[in-house]
Motif scaffolding. Structure first.
Motif, PDB file in Angstrom:
ATOM      1  N   ALA A  78       8.120 100.630  34.697  1.00 55.47           N
ATOM      2  CA  ALA A  78       6.702 100.476  35.017  1.00 55.47           C
ATOM      3  C   ALA A  78       5.909  99.880  33.862  1.00 55.47           C
ATOM      4  N   GLU A  79       6.358 100.154  32.623  1.00 56.12           N
ATOM      5  CA  GLU A  79       5.651  99.650  31.444  1.00 56.12           C
ATOM      6  C   GLU A  79       6.671  99.157  30.421  1.00 56.12           C
ATOM      7  N   PHE A  80       6.185  98.409  29.432  1.00 56.35           N
ATOM      8  CA  PHE A  80       7.065  97.937  28.369  1.00 56.35           C
ATOM      9  C   PHE A  80       7.410  99.086  27.422  1.00 56.35           C
ATOM     10  N   PRO A  81       8.644  99.156  26.957  1.00 57.54           N
ATOM     11  CA  PRO A  81       9.007 100.211  26.002  1.00 57.54           C
ATOM     12  C   PRO A  81       8.382  99.965  24.640  1.00 57.54           C
ATOM     13  N   GLU A  82       8.134 101.043  23.935  1.00 54.99           N
ATOM     14  CA  GLU A  82       7.560 100.919  22.604  1.00 54.99           C
ATOM     15  C   GLU A  82       8.540 100.235  21.653  1.00 54.99           C
ATOM     16  N   GLY A  83       7.993  99.390  20.791  1.00 58.35           N
ATOM     17  CA  GLY A  83       8.798  98.796  19.740  1.00 58.35           C
ATOM     18  C   GLY A  83       9.651  97.614  20.155  1.00 58.35           C
ATOM     19  N   VAL A  84       9.451  97.107  21.374  1.00 64.19           N
ATOM     20  CA  VAL A  84      10.218  95.952  21.838  1.00 64.19           C
ATOM     21  C   VAL A  84       9.247  94.817  22.122  1.00 64.19           C
ATOM     22  N   ALA A  85       9.432  93.684  21.445  1.00 69.30           N
ATOM     23  CA  ALA A  85       8.525  92.540  21.622  1.00 69.30           C
ATOM     24  C   ALA A  85       8.734  91.905  22.984  1.00 69.30           C
ATOM     25  N   MET A  86       7.650  91.752  23.736  1.00 65.45           N
ATOM     26  CA  MET A  86       7.728  91.193  25.086  1.00 65.45           C
ATOM     27  C   MET A  86       6.600  90.195  25.300  1.00 65.45           C
ATOM     28  N   GLY A  87       6.609  89.091  24.550  1.00 65.76           N
ATOM     29  CA  GLY A  87       5.593  88.069  24.724  1.00 65.76           C
ATOM     30  C   GLY A  87       5.788  87.288  26.008  1.00 65.76           C
ATOM     31  N   MET A  88       4.871  86.366  26.259  1.00 66.67           N
ATOM     32  CA  MET A  88       4.901  85.587  27.500  1.00 66.67           C
ATOM     33  C   MET A  88       6.206  84.813  27.647  1.00 66.67           C
ATOM     34  N   ASP A  89       6.662  84.176  26.571  1.00 68.06           N
ATOM     35  CA  ASP A  89       7.910  83.423  26.644  1.00 68.06           C
ATOM     36  C   ASP A  89       9.087  84.337  26.933  1.00 68.06           C
ATOM     37  N   THR A  90       9.088  85.502  26.313  1.00 69.04           N
ATOM     38  CA  THR A  90      10.172  86.461  26.540  1.00 69.04           C
ATOM     39  C   THR A  90      10.203  86.903  27.991  1.00 69.04           C
ATOM     40  N   ARG A  91       9.042  87.138  28.571  1.00 66.08           N
ATOM     41  CA  ARG A  91       8.980  87.560  29.974  1.00 66.08           C
ATOM     42  C   ARG A  91       9.551  86.478  30.890  1.00 66.08           C
ATOM     43  N   ALA A  92       9.235  85.232  30.614  1.00 66.65           N
ATOM     44  CA  ALA A  92       9.780  84.137  31.419  1.00 66.65           C
ATOM     45  C   ALA A  92      11.293  84.040  31.241  1.00 66.65           C
ATOM     46  N   THR A 132      16.116  89.243  26.247  1.00 65.03           N
ATOM     47  CA  THR A 132      16.387  88.207  27.248  1.00 65.03           C
ATOM     48  C   THR A 132      17.873  88.196  27.636  1.00 65.03           C
ATOM     49  N   ARG A 133      18.693  88.967  26.915  1.00 59.86           N
ATOM     50  CA  ARG A 133      20.126  89.036  27.208  1.00 59.86           C
ATOM     51  C   ARG A 133      20.435  90.311  27.973  1.00 59.86           C
ATOM     52  N   ILE A 134      21.093  90.178  29.116  1.00 55.42           N
ATOM     53  CA  ILE A 134      21.461  91.331  29.939  1.00 55.42           C
ATOM     54  C   ILE A 134      22.750  91.948  29.393  1.00 55.42           C
ATOM     55  N   VAL A 135      22.721  93.258  29.163  1.00 54.75           N
ATOM     56  CA  VAL A 135      23.884  93.985  28.666  1.00 54.75           C
ATOM     57  C   VAL A 135      24.715  94.541  29.828  1.00 54.75           C
ATOM     58  N   ALA A 136      24.033  94.996  30.864  1.00 54.04           N
ATOM     59  CA  ALA A 136      24.743  95.591  32.006  1.00 54.04           C
ATOM     60  C   ALA A 136      23.836  95.606  33.227  1.00 54.04           C
ATOM     61  N   ILE A 137      24.461  95.679  34.380  1.00 52.20           N
ATOM     62  CA  ILE A 137      23.778  95.912  35.646  1.00 52.20           C
ATOM     63  C   ILE A 137      24.340  97.214  36.200  1.00 52.20           C
ATOM     64  N   TYR A 189      19.390  95.070  43.756  1.00 47.33           N
ATOM     65  CA  TYR A 189      19.214  94.323  42.513  1.00 47.33           C
ATOM     66  C   TYR A 189      17.733  94.256  42.169  1.00 47.33           C
ATOM     67  N   LYS A 190      17.355  94.945  41.098  1.00 43.24           N
ATOM     68  CA  LYS A 190      15.963  94.982  40.659  1.00 43.24           C
ATOM     69  C   LYS A 190      15.948  95.103  39.148  1.00 43.24           C
ATOM     70  N   LEU A 191      14.792  94.835  38.552  1.00 42.28           N
ATOM     71  CA  LEU A 191      14.715  94.727  37.100  1.00 42.28           C
ATOM     72  C   LEU A 191      15.127  96.017  36.401  1.00 42.28           C
ATOM     73  N   ASN A 192      14.743  97.171  36.936  1.00 42.63           N
ATOM     74  CA  ASN A 192      15.084  98.412  36.237  1.00 42.63           C
ATOM     75  C   ASN A 192      16.506  98.878  36.507  1.00 42.63           C
ATOM     76  N   ASN A 193      17.299  98.070  37.185  1.00 41.35           N
ATOM     77  CA  ASN A 193      18.737  98.309  37.275  1.00 41.35           C
ATOM     78  C   ASN A 193      19.494  97.405  36.302  1.00 41.35           C
ATOM     79  N   LEU A 194      18.757  96.759  35.410  1.00 43.07           N
ATOM     80  CA  LEU A 194      19.364  95.961  34.348  1.00 43.07           C
ATOM     81  C   LEU A 194      19.160  96.666  33.009  1.00 43.07           C
ATOM     82  N   ILE A 195      20.164  96.613  32.162  1.00 43.68           N
ATOM     83  CA  ILE A 195      20.046  97.082  30.787  1.00 43.68           C
ATOM     84  C   ILE A 195      20.019  95.853  29.904  1.00 43.68           C
ATOM     85  N   LEU A 196      18.978  95.739  29.070  1.00 42.31           N
ATOM     86  CA  LEU A 196      18.766  94.571  28.233  1.00 42.31           C
ATOM     87  C   LEU A 196      19.083  94.890  26.779  1.00 42.31           C
TER      88      LEU A 196
END
Length: 353
Positions: free
Chosen positions: A126-140, A232-237, A219-226
């Motif tokens: 629901a929200e970005f985790p603390e301490g992880v950079a998530m700028g506009m480019d990263t989101r894309a 921007t790199r997926i570690v697991a689904i 398949y949804k975003l919170n079923n991905l581990i980054l």
């Protein structure tokens, strides 16, 4: 590491614990290299289906999954199938975690469970985790990685990997429509205006399916581990319990139903909270466009799949809500699921006029 310090976990909820000594003995016997010693257990609080735990013995850390408590729908929450599916998929699609052991002896924890490898990383919910950079480019870039992984999954050779045994692609979509309509009526608790019109439309407008592929089905975003250092790199689904072989556009439709965006109705954003509502993430239209570009599939009829996906999600929540109404679960999160079902039904109806 110590599992009790892992962010995103909680102490095991009352009534959802198990005999840790029995699990430790089972794993020591069935998992090569499993360490002796006391078993530490914490719980992942998110998710409303299977119960998921993080377990640790010495330096060995793994994930344990078991069905929810109480009576369950037939064929639902099949731990053996989920574990076996991953055993076939992992070698050809490494983003799927490797299963370590499956147990169907009820004497261990009272029901079946399986254990798989743990992959640490970041989960976007629901929200970005603390301490992880998530700028506009990263989101894309996360959006791009997200759709690329889905395309790669749909490119897995189901025949060569042995995964065809887990699905019946002929008539898949028709069965899905009929099955989810039947499930809704079996779990029904309230009269919601428009349900009959929606289910009638879905039954009358089933499109022809493209060639079947391996599909995740949730398949949804919170079923991905980054990756913590490079999100921007997926570690697991994760959460493969509904995976099968079927219509890839059905998978895409499910994905789109979870991917909210800034101009969605507020009630929908409230019940499907996700960071994709923030600027920088692809819109659903862009996800569809990139999927078509990367996969080469015709997505002209995707709106049907989106409508069906909203209905399917409503049914999933309804199946959980009826268990709360009947007192089969005490988890207070589920008390509001009746209203969520109503919102999803109305949203699906808005797409068919």
């Amino acid at each position: 590491m110590n599992v009790r310090e892992v962010k995103g976990t909680i102490p095991v909820r009352p009534g959802e614990g198990f005999d840790v000594g029995a699990v430790q003995r089972y794993l020591a016997e069935h998992v090569s290299g499993w360490e002796d010693g006391p078993l530490e257990v914490v719980q992942f609080p998110t998710g409303a289906s299977n119960l998921t735990y993080l377990i640790q013995s010495g330096e060995r850390v793994a994930v344990l999954r078991r069905p929810p408590l109480g009576p369950l729908p037939p064929k639902a929450h099949d731990m053996k199938r989920e574990s076996s599916f991953l055993a076939h998929l992992h070698p050809v699609f490494p983003l799927a975690p490797r299963p370590l052991a499956f147990c169907d002896d009820p004497a261990v924890i009272g029901g079946p469970f399986y254990v798989m490898e743990y992959r640490p990383g970041v989960v976007l919910d629901a929200e970005f985790p603390e301490g992880v950079a998530m700028g506009m480019d990263t989101r894309a870039q996360i959006s791009e990685s997200f759709v690329q992984a889905l395309v790669r999954l749909h490119a897995v050779d189901a025949e060569a990997s042995g995964l065809m045994a887990f699905g019946h692609p002929e008539g898949f979509l028709e069965r899905q429509v009929k099955g989810w309509i039947d499930r809704y009526h079996r779990a029904k608790t309230d009269d919601i205006p428009g349900v009959d019109r929606l289910t009638g439309w879905l039954a009358d407008h089933v499109p022809p399916s493209p060639q079947a592929t391996v599909i995740h089905n949730d398949y949804k975003l919170n079923n991905l581990i980054l990756d913590q250092d490079n999100p921007t790199r997926i570690v697991a689904i994760v959460d493969w319990e509904m995976a099968t072989v079927g219509d890839p556009l059905f998978d895409l439709g499910v994905t789109l139903s979870y991917w909210t965006q800034p101009d969605d109705p507020e009630p929908l954003q409230r019940i499907l909270p996700t960071v994709t509502r923030y600027p920088g993430f692809y819109t659903r239209a862009r996800l569809i466009e990139r999927y078509a570009e990367l996969s080469g599939r015709d997505v002209g009829g995707i709106e049907y799949y989106q409508v069906f996906a909203y209905f399917k999600l409503a049914v999933i929540l309804q199946q959980i809500y009826v268990r709360w109404v009947r007192g089969q679960t005490r988890d207070e999160r589920f008390a509001t699921f009746g209203e969520r079902v109503r919102v999803l039904i109305h949203h699906a109806l808005s797409h068919i006029g």
